[in-house]
Motif scaffolding. Structure first.
Motif, mmCIF file in Angstrom:
data_model
loop_
_atom_site.group_PDB
_atom_site.id
_atom_site.type_symbol
_atom_site.label_atom_id
_atom_site.label_comp_id
_atom_site.label_asym_id
_atom_site.label_seq_id
_atom_site.Cartn_x
_atom_site.Cartn_y
_atom_site.Cartn_z
ATOM 1 N N UNK A 155 -2.461 9.321 -7.140
ATOM 2 C CA UNK A 155 -1.187 8.629 -7.682
ATOM 3 C C UNK A 155 -0.527 7.088 -7.331
ATOM 4 N N UNK A 156 -0.509 6.494 -8.449
ATOM 5 C CA UNK A 156 -0.029 5.248 -7.685
ATOM 6 C C UNK A 156 1.187 4.236 -7.043
ATOM 7 N N UNK A 157 2.209 5.919 -7.103
ATOM 8 C CA UNK A 157 3.753 5.538 -6.601
ATOM 9 C C UNK A 157 3.337 4.883 -5.391
ATOM 10 N N UNK A 158 2.485 4.956 -4.720
ATOM 11 C CA UNK A 158 2.223 4.936 -3.340
ATOM 12 C C UNK A 158 1.718 3.407 -3.075
ATOM 13 N N UNK A 159 1.212 2.873 -4.109
ATOM 14 C CA UNK A 159 0.354 1.364 -4.846
ATOM 15 C C UNK A 159 0.789 0.231 -3.864
ATOM 16 N N UNK A 160 2.049 0.436 -4.475
ATOM 17 C CA UNK A 160 3.020 -0.706 -3.629
ATOM 18 C C UNK A 160 3.153 -0.794 -1.999
ATOM 19 N N UNK A 161 3.118 0.118 -1.546
ATOM 20 C CA UNK A 161 2.602 -0.039 -0.430
ATOM 21 C C UNK A 161 2.482 -1.264 0.732
ATOM 22 N N UNK A 162 3.124 -1.376 1.661
ATOM 23 C CA UNK A 162 2.298 -2.634 1.972
ATOM 24 C C UNK A 162 1.018 -2.633 2.602
ATOM 25 N N UNK A 163 0.059 -3.561 2.308
ATOM 26 C CA UNK A 163 -1.793 -3.494 2.934
ATOM 27 C C UNK A 163 -1.602 -3.433 4.133
ATOM 28 N N UNK A 164 -2.613 -3.437 4.924
ATOM 29 C CA UNK A 164 -2.934 -3.157 6.176
ATOM 30 C C UNK A 164 -2.221 -4.786 7.196
ATOM 31 N N UNK A 165 -2.324 -4.825 8.506
ATOM 32 C CA UNK A 165 -2.202 -6.130 8.430
ATOM 33 C C UNK A 165 -2.240 -7.295 8.917
ATOM 34 N N UNK A 166 -3.879 -6.609 8.462
ATOM 35 C CA UNK A 166 -4.800 -7.833 8.637
ATOM 36 C C UNK A 166 -4.527 -8.623 7.408
ATOM 37 N N UNK A 167 -3.706 -8.223 6.463
ATOM 38 C CA UNK A 167 -3.393 -8.973 5.906
ATOM 39 C C UNK A 167 -2.812 -9.347 5.102
ATOM 40 N N UNK A 168 -1.729 -9.063 5.877
ATOM 41 C CA UNK A 168 -0.462 -9.786 5.515
ATOM 42 C C UNK A 168 -0.638 -10.937 6.356
ATOM 43 N N UNK A 169 -1.425 -11.066 7.515
ATOM 44 C CA UNK A 169 -1.672 -11.988 8.369
ATOM 45 C C UNK A 169 -2.276 -13.290 7.400
ATOM 46 N N UNK A 170 -2.886 -12.392 6.982
ATOM 47 C CA UNK A 170 -4.144 -13.430 6.234
ATOM 48 C C UNK A 170 -3.059 -14.282 4.577
ATOM 49 N N UNK A 171 -2.312 -15.562 4.706
ATOM 50 C CA UNK A 171 -1.503 -15.300 3.429
ATOM 51 C C UNK A 171 -2.224 -15.647 2.345
#
Ligand SMILES: Nc1ncnc2c1ncn2[C@@H]1O[C@H](COP(=O)(O)OP(=O)(O)OP(=O)(O)O)[C@@H](O)[C@H]1O
Ligand SMILES: [Mg+2]
Length: 797
Positions: A155-171
């Motif tokens: 299922x790719x439906x959930x694939x636009x789920x937010x990436x892990x915080x380690x990625x979000x913190x790295x612009x």
């Protein structure tokens, strides 16, 4: 089990002599940790790349290393065709009927021939059904078919789920993932969106990055809705309406909506979510080989899926601890189009990121291609291992020579272009040149027989037949939650409500609080209960535990001879700020048992609470007896098992390095003396001796040879005294001409010592199946402090 299997090395084949066109005894044992600097395998069609890499994946699986496989041609699905008994009927359902017909054989005859070919082929490489069985037991093998339900759908439906915080913190990482997702999604609806110029791209990227930055996910329906009414007024300095008027945004939304509404697309919404951890490990931590067969997809769909998957791998990887051992493999059976030299498809950025960063996390990327000209060599210049097969054109050869030269320049090793050119020109099917930066010199080898039945791409029905039984048993694999043992959490709901009266008046020494009331239909009724808020410390130096827990327990108060019994208390999910000092109005109160109005009872009950906590509260940890390691507080069993698998591998890598450091210098010195001694004796005689030696080549020597032909790590580099010793030995040889026989005996002895030492090594523990013990960590009276002890009024429910 062969001895080398204890060492975490991959058995890939045997050395091959291009001059005599014959196979030598020396085994090619590839050090699993070399794969963390990635591998590239090139060669023309039919040169045996897939055969080689299937062997590599088999070896990894045998060693418990999980893999994610992107399989554009469908050949790697063959990893599921493993038959420990190697019977004709095992092969029969999978043979290629056309091949049988071409040979003028009935299906049964052909199946019998194939079974024989595999049995004999494997035997000639020292492999058997038992090894196949071990392979099958070591890992779970699964075929996923995104966008189709032949295999397991994803299922790719959930694939636009937010990436892990380690990625979000790295612009930069975040923007990279946003870009890839949007570009591949636009590709799917036929828009080639330039991240800088295209309005569609800019709008969708802005929406996605804003959502992700908040830590939320977005599914396709949500994205469509947000394109119509974005949660933002401006893009850059422009008003949204002048940048991208709503009418035109609506057109984009419609295009995406059509995609969503297309009958085939429903299949993209079903199945397991794109969750890299569960592709690599089963619910109990058992390693998996997850094969993503994408042969049935269109180019745009493949790009879309591969980019998403790669992004998720990058995201997962960034949440892992560092290691120098091989944790997992990402394999792409034909990388053509995903890592081109000039264009910039959405797959390229995540692949480049992996090539640059995955090493630190122990993720080995292995890329295969027929088309050496279509790879971005700049990004491959740090690749540690090159498998070069037979090449078709001079242009391909030149390209590879350039690439290898670049690698040599980067690692400061010498490169003999002429010699290399000659070798590459002489390669045949299943014969590869391995250029491993950790080895002293490149080697030519022929690949061992694959355990899997290499029948080529499976049909849809065959994939279905393999995967249908698995569909019913697979559940989403989420780790089981923490193992802290306390009675069930529950909002307080005990006490008998003989409602009515006024709120009882209590002596002022007894503190009173009111618990929050939820949605109430009936009139609010408060019941009296006892609340003990305590901080409990669990401390155990040996298991490295020092944990403080804030515990809220509510106990009923009764009119029984023993008015408060903590055994019946319930743990409540409360915090101090939930406790109100005044009741809600209007409310009624149930009767207060008489014991509750006597202040001195409270200190007795508090003492009881402490005693009870001491007896009842504990933290359970898991213990691996073989590694003598404990799980961390809150670590699930599967996480612990996964961690122990890596720890086992790290340990075995260290052991192997020790062994190598011990034997390689001795072996090299002895070899040098033998060489000198050989020079000293008559040439003819020399040849006789050599032959004699070769005949005597034992498994010990092939093992040791495979082991020492590499750069020894710095800790074992020669010391000055070693050097002097070697110099002196050389002199001795020159002067006296050592006795060749004696030296060869010494070498034989060394080989035997080595082999004996390998034999002595215990078999590696299998951390995914090892029986774990549970160890409870209790608390002590001194480690319990009661923060608050009070009568609380709890709303009856
Ligand atoms: N290790 C092996 N053991 C047994 N058979 C092999 C092995 N390697 C190759 N073969 C045989 O050779 C055939 C061709 O090899 P393979 O599929 O590996 O080529 P390839 O280089 O991957 O080609 P392509 O680029 O077309 O995918 C296989 O179908 C198989 O029959
Ligand atoms: Mg192939």
């Amino acid at each position: 089990m062969q001895d080398f299997e204890k060492l975490g090395v991959f058995y890939l084949g045997r050395k091959y002599d291009l001059t005599s066109k014959s196979m030598l005894d020396d085994l090619i044992l590839y050090d699993s940790k070399d794969l963390v600097t990635h591998a590239v395998c090139v060669g023309m069609t039919g040169s045996g790349k897939t055969g080689l890499c299937i062997c590599l994946l088999e070896e990894a699986a045998l060693d418990g290393v999980p893999s994610i496989v992107i399989d554009p041609k469908g050949d790697i699905t063959n990893l599921l065709l493993t038959f420990p008994e190697l019977r004709q009927e095992d092969f029969a359902p999978w043979i290629n009927a056309e091949d049988a017909a071409k040979k003028g054989l009935s299906a049964d005859e052909y199946a019998a021939k194939q079974a024989d070919a595999w049995k004999n082929g494997l035997a000639s490489w020292g492999e058997d059904g038992a090894r196949i069985k071990r392979l099958r037991d070591a890992c779970d093998f699964t075929i996923y078919t995104p966008g189709s339900n032949a295999g397991l759908p994803v299922s790719i439906l959930k694939s636009f789920a937010a990436p892990p915080s380690e990625i979000i913190a790295d612009e930069e990482m975040l923007q990279g993932q946003v870009n890839t997702t949007v570009t591949s999604l636009l590709g799917l609806i036929g828009i080639e969106g330039d991240p800088i110029r295209s309005r569609e791209h800019i709008l969708m990227s802005t929406i996605l990055s804003e959502t992700w930055r908040k830590g939320s996910g977005l599914d396709l329906a949500g994205l469509i809705q947000q394109i119509q009414s974005p949660p933002l007024q401006r893009i850059g300095v422009l008003e949204l309406e002048s940048f991208y008027p709503s009418k035109e945004r609506f057109a984009l939304a419609m295009q995406l909506n059509n995609l969503l509404a297309a009958p085939g697309f429903k299949l993209w919404m079903e199945g397991e979510p794109l969750d890299v951890r569960s592709f690599l490990y089963g619910p109990n931590g058992k390693p998996r080989v997850s094969i993503f067969s994408i042969a049935h997809l269109s180019d745009a769909e493949r790009m879309f899926f591969v980019s998403l998957l790669l992004n998720h791998v990058v995201g997962w990887m960034r949440t892992q601890s560092g290691t120098t051992s091989l944790r997992a493999i990402l394999y792409i059976d034909e990388v053509f189009g995903y890592l081109p030299p000039v264009a910039n498809p959405p797959s390229k950025l995540p692949l480049l990121t992996l090539m640059k960063q995955a090493r630190a996390f122990g993720v080995g990327v292995t890329l295969v291609t027929q088309n050496p000209v279509d790879l971005d060599y700049k990004s491959l210049s740090n690749t540690g291992t090159w498998f070069i097969g037979r090449l078709q054109t001079d242009r391909d050869k030149l390209r590879i020579l350039d690439a290898l030269e670049g690698v040599a320049a980067g690692t400061g090793t010498k490169f003999d272009r002429g010699a290399m050119d000659q070798i590459i020109a002489g390669l045949g099917n299943r014969v590869f040149l391995m250029h491993n930066v950790n080895d002293n010199a490149p080697v030519v080898f022929t690949t061992r027989w694959a355990m899997s039945y290499l029948r080529g791409p499976l049909t849809r029905d065959q994939i279905k037949a393999l995967m249908d039984p698995m569909k019913s048993t697979r559940r989403p694999t989420r780790p089981v939650e923490a193992s802290i043992v306390t009675p069930l959490t529950e909002k307080a709901s005990i006490g008998t409500a003989t409602q009515g009266s006024q709120r009882p008046v209590l002596p002022s020494q007894i503190p009173q609080y009111f618990l929050p009331a939820g949605q109430q239909n009936a009139p609010l009724v408060y019941r009296p209960m006892l609340l003990g808020v305590s901080q409990v410390r669990f401390s155990d130096a040996k298991r490295k535990v020092d944990e403080n827990k804030d515990l809220y327990f509510l106990a009923p108060i009764t009119n029984d001879p023993m008015p408060v019994n903590w055994e019946t208390a319930k743990r409540a999910e409360l915090k101090m700020s939930d406790l109100a000092s005044a009741p809600l109005d209007p409310a009624r109160y149930s009767d207060l048992p008489s014991a509750a109005s006597v202040p001195k009872n409270y200190s007795a009950w508090q003492k009881d609470l402490v005693d009870w906590l001491m007896r009842s509260q504990r933290i359970d940890l898991l213990h691996s007896p073989s590694l003598d390691q404990y799980s961390k507080v809150g670590e699930s069993e599967s996480d612990f098992r996964i961690r122990m698998q890596l720890a086992t591998r790290e340990l075995s890598d260290q052991n192997m390095e020790k062994l190598r450091n011990k034997y390689a210098p001795k072996y090299a010195a002895l070899d040098e003396r033998i060489r000198k001694a050989e020079m000293a004796v008559d040439r003819e005689q020399d040849q006789v001796k050599r032959q004699k030696y070769q005949e005597a080549a034992s498994i010990g020597s092939t093992l040791l040879n495979a082991f020492v032909g590499r750069k020894v790590s710095s800790s074992a580099s020669k010391t000055a005294s070693d050097y002097q010793r070697v110099q002196k030995e050389k002199k001795d040889v020159e002067l006296a001409g050592e006795n060749l026989d004696a030296l060869q005996k010494q070498r034989k002895q060394l080989e035997e010592d080595f082999q004996a030492e390998v034999k002595m090594m215990g078999e590696k523990t299998n951390a995914s199946t090892e029986k774990l013990e549970t160890v409870s960590i209790m608390t002590t009276k001194a480690n319990i402090s009661v923060k608050l002890f009070a009568l609380v009024w709890s709303p009856a429910t």
